[in-house]
Scaffold this motif. Sequence first.
Motif, mmCIF file in Angstrom:
data_model
loop_
_atom_site.group_PDB
_atom_site.id
_atom_site.type_symbol
_atom_site.label_atom_id
_atom_site.label_comp_id
_atom_site.label_asym_id
_atom_site.label_seq_id
_atom_site.Cartn_x
_atom_site.Cartn_y
_atom_site.Cartn_z
ATOM 1 N N GLY A 55 0.844 -1.187 0.000
ATOM 2 C CA GLY A 55 0.000 0.000 0.000
ATOM 3 C C GLY A 55 0.879 1.237 0.000
ATOM 4 O O GLY A 55 1.947 1.251 0.614
ATOM 5 N N ALA A 56 0.455 2.267 -0.718
ATOM 6 C CA ALA A 56 1.213 3.516 -0.785
ATOM 7 C C ALA A 56 0.252 4.694 -0.666
ATOM 8 O O ALA A 56 -0.856 4.657 -1.205
ATOM 9 C CB ALA A 56 1.992 3.604 -2.091
ATOM 10 N N LEU A 57 0.687 5.727 0.047
ATOM 11 C CA LEU A 57 -0.112 6.931 0.239
ATOM 12 C C LEU A 57 0.773 8.150 0.029
ATOM 13 O O LEU A 57 1.804 8.302 0.692
ATOM 14 C CB LEU A 57 -0.717 6.967 1.640
ATOM 15 C CG LEU A 57 -1.531 8.209 1.996
ATOM 16 C CD1 LEU A 57 -2.800 8.274 1.143
ATOM 17 C CD2 LEU A 57 -1.870 8.207 3.467
ATOM 18 N N GLY A 58 0.379 9.011 -0.924
ATOM 19 C CA GLY A 58 1.125 10.234 -1.208
ATOM 20 C C GLY A 58 0.218 11.443 -1.144
ATOM 21 O O GLY A 58 -0.892 11.426 -1.675
ATOM 22 N N VAL A 59 0.699 12.497 -0.494
ATOM 23 C CA VAL A 59 -0.078 13.731 -0.331
ATOM 24 C C VAL A 59 0.845 14.923 -0.540
ATOM 25 O O VAL A 59 1.964 14.950 -0.022
ATOM 26 C CB VAL A 59 -0.705 13.815 1.090
ATOM 27 C CG1 VAL A 59 -1.441 15.122 1.276
ATOM 28 C CG2 VAL A 59 -1.608 12.634 1.350
ATOM 29 N N ASP A 60 0.385 15.917 -1.304
ATOM 30 C CA ASP A 60 1.100 17.177 -1.483
ATOM 31 C C ASP A 60 0.051 18.284 -1.557
ATOM 32 O O ASP A 60 -0.774 18.295 -2.469
ATOM 33 C CB ASP A 60 1.934 17.145 -2.753
ATOM 34 C CG ASP A 60 2.789 18.396 -2.933
ATOM 35 O OD1 ASP A 60 2.566 19.403 -2.220
ATOM 36 O OD2 ASP A 60 3.678 18.369 -3.791
ATOM 37 N N THR A 61 0.055 19.193 -0.593
ATOM 38 C CA THR A 61 -0.976 20.239 -0.529
ATOM 39 C C THR A 61 -0.474 21.587 -1.051
ATOM 40 O O THR A 61 -0.921 22.636 -0.596
ATOM 41 C CB THR A 61 -1.492 20.402 0.914
ATOM 42 O OG1 THR A 61 -0.407 20.798 1.757
ATOM 43 C CG2 THR A 61 -2.111 19.124 1.417
ATOM 44 N N THR A 62 0.422 21.572 -2.037
ATOM 45 C CA THR A 62 0.926 22.805 -2.625
ATOM 46 C C THR A 62 -0.239 23.648 -3.160
ATOM 47 O O THR A 62 -1.114 23.139 -3.870
ATOM 48 C CB THR A 62 1.911 22.495 -3.773
ATOM 49 O OG1 THR A 62 2.977 21.725 -3.255
ATOM 50 C CG2 THR A 62 2.436 23.764 -4.405
#
Length: 160
Positions: A55-62
Motif C-alpha cells: 500500500g502507498a499513500l502520497g499527499v502534497d498540498t501545494t
Amino acid sequence: MRKWLLLLLFISFPALAKDLSTRLGVGYSNQFGLDDDLPSIAMRYYPNGEYGIMGALGVDTTEGNSRFGAQVKILKIVFKEDNLNFYTGAGAGLVSQEKSGKNNSGFDLSGFVGCEFFMPGLENLGLSFETGVGVTSVDSQVRFRTIGDHPLRAGIMFYF
C-alpha cells in the motif's frame, strides 16, 4: 539413477533465498502516473512466502498544484535467488491532481514484473526495480504508459 542424483544434489545445496514470510516493510515509493512526481509512504506485508500486499499513500498540498494518491498492489514471488526475489503483480489506485484551480480525480492501474534486492550485510533493506505497463485516467484524459522504475521510484523498504 539420474533422479536420485538430482534429488541428492538439491538436498545437499539448500536454497538461500530471502524469505519474507510474515514480514512487514515500511519505506518509500513514487509510482503514481501523475504529471508530476508524488513521493509516498509505502508498506509491504508478506503473509506467506509467495504473496505480498503493498500500500502507498502520497499527499502534497501545494497551493494551486495539490496532489493525492492511494495505491494497493498484489505481489506474487515467482523466482527466488540469494538476496533477490523476482515477482510479478498488479496495482490499482485513486489519484487526484489540481490544475488551473480545478481538482481532477481518477484512477491508476498497473501490471508489472520486478525484483527486490537485498545487499549482503543489510539483510532488512530491500531495493526494488520494476517494469510493466500502466494506465491513468484523470479528468476524462486517459494516459497509457510503460513503466521502468529504479529504486528511487519503485521503492526502498526496511523490513521488521
